[in-house]
Scaffold this motif. Sequence first.
Motif, PDB file in Angstrom:
ATOM      1  N   THR A   1     -10.060  -0.360  -1.718  1.00  0.00           N
ATOM      2  CA  THR A   1      -9.388  -1.632  -1.411  1.00  0.00           C
ATOM      3  C   THR A   1      -9.911  -2.337  -0.166  1.00  0.00           C
ATOM      4  O   THR A   1      -9.378  -3.375   0.218  1.00  0.00           O
ATOM      5  CB  THR A   1      -7.870  -1.426  -1.268  1.00  0.00           C
ATOM      6  OG1 THR A   1      -7.598  -0.568  -0.142  1.00  0.00           O
ATOM      7  CG2 THR A   1      -7.277  -0.821  -2.531  1.00  0.00           C
TER       8      THR A   1
ATOM      9  N   TYR B   1       0.809  -1.226   0.000  1.00  0.00           N
ATOM     10  CA  TYR B   1       0.000   0.000   0.000  1.00  0.00           C
ATOM     11  C   TYR B   1       0.843   1.278   0.000  1.00  0.00           C
ATOM     12  O   TYR B   1       0.287   2.379  -0.030  1.00  0.00           O
ATOM     13  CB  TYR B   1      -0.978  -0.023   1.166  1.00  0.00           C
ATOM     14  CG  TYR B   1      -2.154  -0.919   0.870  1.00  0.00           C
ATOM     15  CD1 TYR B   1      -3.174  -0.494   0.024  1.00  0.00           C
ATOM     16  CD2 TYR B   1      -2.219  -2.214   1.385  1.00  0.00           C
ATOM     17  CE1 TYR B   1      -4.240  -1.319  -0.286  1.00  0.00           C
ATOM     18  CE2 TYR B   1      -3.281  -3.050   1.071  1.00  0.00           C
ATOM     19  CZ  TYR B   1      -4.287  -2.599   0.236  1.00  0.00           C
ATOM     20  OH  TYR B   1      -5.340  -3.434  -0.085  1.00  0.00           O
TER      21      TYR B   1
ATOM     22  N   MET C   1      -7.782   5.120  -0.974  1.00  0.00           N
ATOM     23  CA  MET C   1      -7.273   3.768  -0.741  1.00  0.00           C
ATOM     24  C   MET C   1      -8.277   2.914   0.031  1.00  0.00           C
ATOM     25  O   MET C   1      -8.573   1.769  -0.351  1.00  0.00           O
ATOM     26  CB  MET C   1      -5.956   3.826   0.035  1.00  0.00           C
ATOM     27  CG  MET C   1      -5.346   2.467   0.352  1.00  0.00           C
ATOM     28  SD  MET C   1      -4.022   2.577   1.572  1.00  0.00           S
ATOM     29  CE  MET C   1      -4.966   2.742   3.102  1.00  0.00           C
TER      30      MET C   1
END
Length: 265
Positions: free
Chosen positions: A203, A111, A199
């Motif tokens: 995700t 990440y 993010m």
Amino acid sequence: MGQKQKTADTPDHLDKHNYESELYELQVELVKLQKHIIQNNEKIVVLFEGRDAAGKDGTIKRIIEHLSPREVRVIALGKPSDREVTSWYFQRYARYLPAAQEMTLFNRSWYNRAGVERVMGFCTKAETEAFLEDAPIFESLLIHAGIKLLKYYLDISKDEQKKRLKDRTQNPLTQWKISPIDQAAQKEWDDYSEARNIMLARTSTPTAPWHIVRADDKHKARLNVIRDLLFNLEYKDKPNKAEAPDPAIVFSYTPDALRDGRIAP
């Protein structure tokens, strides 16, 4: 596991005795968990992401403190090599995935591409977009291969980060933690917030959800991450009524958390 679960009404500070007592009990359970992992050939991956100075190092240290180093590994990768830059993005991380009987903890992970690399301009917009599309697919493949995956994002307020970064610069034992990335953390706060929000939204999936950790209180954050880890993994001799984490400290990501203040703006 002994102590009564903490709630949002709990006093803001845990005294040292209570903290160490609760930590000891949880670490005993972690030893039981590792024994189960070894005996049952399980494979565990735990990701730790979050703001600079959010407490990832300290949390990981307490998790592994009494575990066998032969079967647990902490991965904290530095700058990629010239060869790694030209490789498939996930390749440098895949090599550290656990075999049977192992637990791998990533202190920052793939990440990086959705956070540091995006904000600091170390990757292109196209590379970030490709990552956001590919990460859930990559993680579904890991889970399909029998890896149990847990993802934690440690979140702190801007004022708390400023305090911790200042403390680092003044403490000769922690000055090594200060990097140009850390020095830009406050200046780029809003950009990091935007990158984090995207993010999390892109995700966090039903099979690999993000667990948000409110980490302004380091002690509470550490204890509740361990509670959540133990709560989500099955192991032999686990207490019938395993203690769940304080939902005011650790909770599954939902878009509402960005609007109601549970995640720092």
